[in-house]
Structures are given as structure tokens and as C-alpha cells.
Enzyme design. Structure first.
Site, PDB file in Angstrom:
ATOM      1  CB  SER A  29      -0.880   0.010   1.247  1.00  0.00           C
ATOM      2  OG  SER A  29      -1.589   1.228   1.340  1.00  0.00           O
ATOM      3  CE1 TYR A  73      -3.858  -2.142   5.085  1.00  0.00           C
ATOM      4  CE2 TYR A  73      -3.275   0.160   4.738  1.00  0.00           C
ATOM      5  CZ  TYR A  73      -3.663  -1.077   4.233  1.00  0.00           C
ATOM      6  OH  TYR A  73      -3.845  -1.225   2.881  1.00  0.00           O
TER       7      TYR A  73
HETATM    8  N1  LIG Z   1      -9.043  -0.774  -1.402  1.00  0.00           N
HETATM    9  C1  LIG Z   1      -8.076   0.072  -1.136  1.00  0.00           C
HETATM   10  O1  LIG Z   1      -8.302   1.289  -1.121  1.00  0.00           O
HETATM   11  C2  LIG Z   1      -6.674  -0.402  -0.894  1.00  0.00           C
HETATM   12  C3  LIG Z   1      -5.640   0.527  -0.882  1.00  0.00           C
HETATM   13  C4  LIG Z   1      -4.350   0.094  -0.648  1.00  0.00           C
HETATM   14  C5  LIG Z   1      -4.099  -1.247  -0.420  1.00  0.00           C
HETATM   15  N2  LIG Z   1      -5.127  -2.137  -0.412  1.00  0.00           N
HETATM   16  C6  LIG Z   1      -4.822  -3.547  -0.138  1.00  0.00           C
HETATM   17  O2  LIG Z   1      -5.419  -4.348  -1.128  1.00  0.00           O
HETATM   18  C7  LIG Z   1      -5.745  -5.636  -0.588  1.00  0.00           C
HETATM   19  C8  LIG Z   1      -7.187  -5.959  -0.916  1.00  0.00           C
HETATM   20  O3  LIG Z   1      -8.000  -4.931  -0.386  1.00  0.00           O
HETATM   21  P1  LIG Z   1      -9.515  -4.703  -0.819  1.00  0.00           P
HETATM   22  O4  LIG Z   1      -9.784  -3.252  -0.673  1.00  0.00           O
HETATM   23  O5  LIG Z   1      -9.806  -5.399  -2.072  1.00  0.00           O
HETATM   24  O6  LIG Z   1     -10.229  -5.401   0.435  1.00  0.00           O
HETATM   25  P2  LIG Z   1     -11.602  -6.168   0.605  1.00  0.00           P
HETATM   26  O7  LIG Z   1     -12.554  -5.892  -0.495  1.00  0.00           O
HETATM   27  O8  LIG Z   1     -12.017  -5.907   2.011  1.00  0.00           O
HETATM   28  O9  LIG Z   1     -11.115  -7.669   0.472  1.00  0.00           O
HETATM   29  C9  LIG Z   1     -10.280  -8.245   1.429  1.00  0.00           C
HETATM   30  C10 LIG Z   1     -10.126  -9.698   1.081  1.00  0.00           C
HETATM   31  O10 LIG Z   1      -9.286 -10.299   2.079  1.00  0.00           O
HETATM   32  C11 LIG Z   1      -9.963 -11.437   2.588  1.00  0.00           C
HETATM   33  N3  LIG Z   1      -9.637 -11.640   3.993  1.00  0.00           N
HETATM   34  C12 LIG Z   1      -9.865 -10.795   5.026  1.00  0.00           C
HETATM   35  N4  LIG Z   1      -9.490 -11.363   6.170  1.00  0.00           N
HETATM   36  C13 LIG Z   1      -9.016 -12.598   5.848  1.00  0.00           C
HETATM   37  C14 LIG Z   1      -8.502 -13.669   6.594  1.00  0.00           C
HETATM   38  N5  LIG Z   1      -8.395 -13.616   7.930  1.00  0.00           N
HETATM   39  N6  LIG Z   1      -8.103 -14.783   5.937  1.00  0.00           N
HETATM   40  C15 LIG Z   1      -8.236 -14.873   4.598  1.00  0.00           C
HETATM   41  N7  LIG Z   1      -8.702 -13.895   3.831  1.00  0.00           N
HETATM   42  C16 LIG Z   1      -9.102 -12.768   4.458  1.00  0.00           C
HETATM   43  C17 LIG Z   1     -11.450 -11.136   2.422  1.00  0.00           C
HETATM   44  O11 LIG Z   1     -12.190 -12.324   2.294  1.00  0.00           O
HETATM   45  P3  LIG Z   1     -13.012 -13.059   3.467  1.00  0.00           P
HETATM   46  O12 LIG Z   1     -13.708 -12.007   4.255  1.00  0.00           O
HETATM   47  O13 LIG Z   1     -13.933 -13.957   2.694  1.00  0.00           O
HETATM   48  O14 LIG Z   1     -12.006 -13.810   4.255  1.00  0.00           O
HETATM   49  C18 LIG Z   1     -11.451 -10.430   1.081  1.00  0.00           C
HETATM   50  O15 LIG Z   1     -11.476 -11.364   0.035  1.00  0.00           O
HETATM   51  C19 LIG Z   1      -5.469  -5.550   0.916  1.00  0.00           C
HETATM   52  O16 LIG Z   1      -4.210  -6.124   1.195  1.00  0.00           O
HETATM   53  C20 LIG Z   1      -5.444  -4.044   1.168  1.00  0.00           C
HETATM   54  O17 LIG Z   1      -4.644  -3.708   2.274  1.00  0.00           O
HETATM   55  C21 LIG Z   1      -6.416  -1.747  -0.638  1.00  0.00           C
END
Ligand SMILES: NC(=O)c1ccc[n+]([C@@H]2O[C@H](COP(=O)([O-])OP(=O)(O)OC[C@H]3O[C@@H](n4cnc5c(N)ncnc54)[C@H](OP(=O)(O)O)[C@@H]3O)[C@@H](O)[C@H]2O)c1
Length: 267
Positions: free
Chosen positions: A144, A157
Site C-alpha cells: 500500500s 496497517y
Molecule cells: N481498497 C483500497 O483502497 C486499498 C488501498 C491500498 C491497499 N489495499 C490492499 O489491497 C488488498 C485488498 O483490499 P480490498 O480493498 O480489495 O479489500 P476487501 O474488499 O475488504 O477484500 C479483502 C479480502 O481479504 C480477505 N480476507 C480478510 N481477512 C481474511 C482472513 N483472515 N483470511 C483470509 N482472507 C481474508 C477477504 O475475504 P473473506 O472475508 O472472505 O475472508 C477479502 O477477500 C489488501 O491487502 C489491502 O490492504 C487496498
């Protein structure tokens, strides 16, 4: 050699494939012909996604529902993956918390560290030896822009993503001569779905629309970058600003400014 051509025996693994960026990565990999292993906790959603992707793109899709914040479950998954032909690993699953560490749920903070860092390390250790042996493979690390600087009110985080960012860019330097690509995705805000007015978080309200990227765009950009073995993908203006700020402005100046902004996200 880098990313091998898709084959029926090889699998691309996507963690966090049940929503957001992970779901978009899984779809884009399937579109490119890669058979998949989908990982997250919500098995029902993964099964439905697996059926859809297999039907639409004619690829094999396996589901390995795992809680990656659970050490024993992660070890069991790693043991399975270590014995398989894994062409691509997308270390994507992650969670974030906002607020003062002392006021946050301690167990959830610990789980965040295990998911965002320890599982990323474990999964990489599981698949890397065979990638190096074969002289091909790709690992996409989803870090990130928040990992570039200290961020009060987002401490666990930011620190966990600092691990991912540095791990990715360090490992890349070790394996690029051995045919294995390692690319870091370090995004700023990525819109994973359009929130209703009731579910909109402070982040949704504070960050204007033009600073968001879509998960589909970020997934395509990242997989193109992984194919070319780019070191870092930084989509969007805000993440670019955070990258530059984190790299060049002294931390004693950035931390209080960014912290004031992030304090609002904990509300
Ligand atoms: N969206 C943003 O703005 C943003 C910005 C910078 C970085 N990121 C990074 O991008 C990645 C994805 O983010 P996103 O925004 O797409 O998030 P999201 O929509 O909340 O998805 C998170 C995913 O992680 C899984 N997850 C959560 N806890 C888990 C656990 N204990 N074991 C296994 N899987 C787990 C969730 O599935 P389940 O609930 O089914 O387990 C879900 O599939 C993350 O690493 C986040 O830090 C996101």
C-alpha cells in the site's frame, strides 16, 4: 523466463479472492487463461466465483477456504501449495484498522499482523523454492501507499504494509536473475464497490471521487506490470503523492500531517 504460459497443470493463487482487488485479480487472471486457486474465508462466495470463472473462461478453479490470520490453517494451506505447480501467487488478502492503537481491539490488531505480514511471508516461502527450481513464476505483493510512511491512527496497517513493500522490493532483487518476477502493487484508495450513503465510511466521504481507482483497473495494471517484472505499481495521483512524500520528505514532518488526516478515518 518469468510468467509461464497458462497450462492445465499450473495454478495462479489469489488470496482475498472473495471481494475487491482479489476478486478482480482472479477474474483478470482467468481472462488471460490461468487456472486458479482461490483463497479467503467465505467459502460460499469463492465457490460461486469459481463456478462463474470456470464457465466464462474455461479454466480450472479450485477453492481453498482458509483463515490466513490463523497460523495452523495457514501452515496447512502452505503445505498443500508447496507440493503444487504454482505459476503465480497474488498475496492480496489484507485488512486495515483506523484509530488510536490503545483504543482498538488488541486481538484484531494481532490478527491484522498475522494476515497482512506473516501469511504473506509464509505463502511466499511455500511457493518460491519451486518457482526458482523451474526458473519461472510471478509473485504480486499487494502492499500500500500507506506502507511508505509512518501513519498515526493507522499504525498496525501502515507498519504491516511497510513490511510488504520492503519485502517485495528486496525479494525482487534476489530472484530477478532466476526467472522469477516479483512486483509490488502499492495503491492509494481503490474503490472495490460503490458504497450506499448508509455504508459510506469516513474514507469514502473524505477522499474525492477523482482520487479513487477501480479494482478492475488496478488488477489489469498490476498483472501487466508483473508480466514485465516492474518493481512497483503505483496507480493514481494520491498513491503517487504518498510514494514521493514517503520517499523524500522527512518523516518527522509527514507523520503529524498524515496523522491529522487519518484521525478522521477512525471516527
Ligand atoms: N481498497 C483500497 O483502497 C486499498 C488501498 C491500498 C491497499 N489495499 C490492499 O489491497 C488488498 C485488498 O483490499 P480490498 O480493498 O480489495 O479489500 P476487501 O474488499 O475488504 O477484500 C479483502 C479480502 O481479504 C480477505 N480476507 C480478510 N481477512 C481474511 C482472513 N483472515 N483470511 C483470509 N482472507 C481474508 C477477504 O475475504 P473473506 O472475508 O472472505 O475472508 C477479502 O477477500 C489488501 O491487502 C489491502 O490492504 C487496498
Amino acid at each position: 523466463m518469468g510468467i509461464p504460459e497458462p497450462s492445465s497443470s499450473a495454478r495462479a493463487v489469489v488470496t482475498g479472492a472473495s471481494s475487491g482487488i482479489g476478486a478482480a485479480l482472479a477474474t483478470e487472471l482467468a481472462r488471460r487463461g490461468h487456472s486458479l486457486i482461490l483463497v479467503a474465508r467465505r467459502e460460499g462466495i469463492l465457490q460461486a466465483t469459481a463456478t462463474e470463472l470456470a464457465q466464462e473462461f474455461g479454466v480450472e478453479v479450485e477453492v481453498m477456504a482458509t483463515d490466513l490470520s490463523d497460523s495452523a490453517a495457514t501452515t496447512a494451506l502452505c503445505e498443500q501449495l508447496a507440493g503444487r505447480e504454482i505459476s503465480i501467487l497474488c498475496n492480496n488478502a489484507g485488512i486495515a484498522t483506523f484509530g488510536a492503537l490503545v483504543e482498538l481491539d488488541a486481538e484484531y490488531e494481532r490478527a491484522q499482523v498475522r494476515l497482512n505480514t506473516v501469511a504473506v511471508h509464509d505463502l511466499t516461502l511455500a511457493v518460491l523454492p519451486r518457482m526458482v527450481e523451474r526458473g519461472s513464476g510471478g509473485i504480486l505483493m499487494v502492499g500500500s501507499a500507506a506502507g511508505n510512511m509512518p501513519i498515526p491512527h493507522n499504525a498496525t496497517y501502515a507498519a504491516s504494509k511497510a513490511f510488504v513493500n520492503t519485502f517485495s522490493e528486496s525479494l525482487r532483487g534476489e530472484v530477478s536473475g532466476q526467472g522469477v518476477h516479483v512486483t509490488l502493487l502499492a495503491p492509494g484508495p481503490v474503490r472495490t464497490h460503490t458504497p450506499s450513503p448508509e455504508e459510506a465510511s469516513t474514507v469514502d466521504r473524505v477522499v474525492p471521487d477523482f482520487l479513487w481507482n477501480s479494482s478492475e483497473y488496478v488488477a489489469k495494471l498490476s498483472l501487466d506490470a508483473l508480466e514485465r517484472n516492474k518493481m512497483r505499481v503505483v496507480p493514481g495521483m494520491l498513491s503517487k503523492a504518498m510514494s514521493v512524500g514517503g520517499g523524500y520528505i522527512p518523516r518527522k514532518f509527514t507523520a503529524p500531517i498524515v496523522g491529522t488526516f487519518y484521525r478522521k478515518f477512525g471516527d
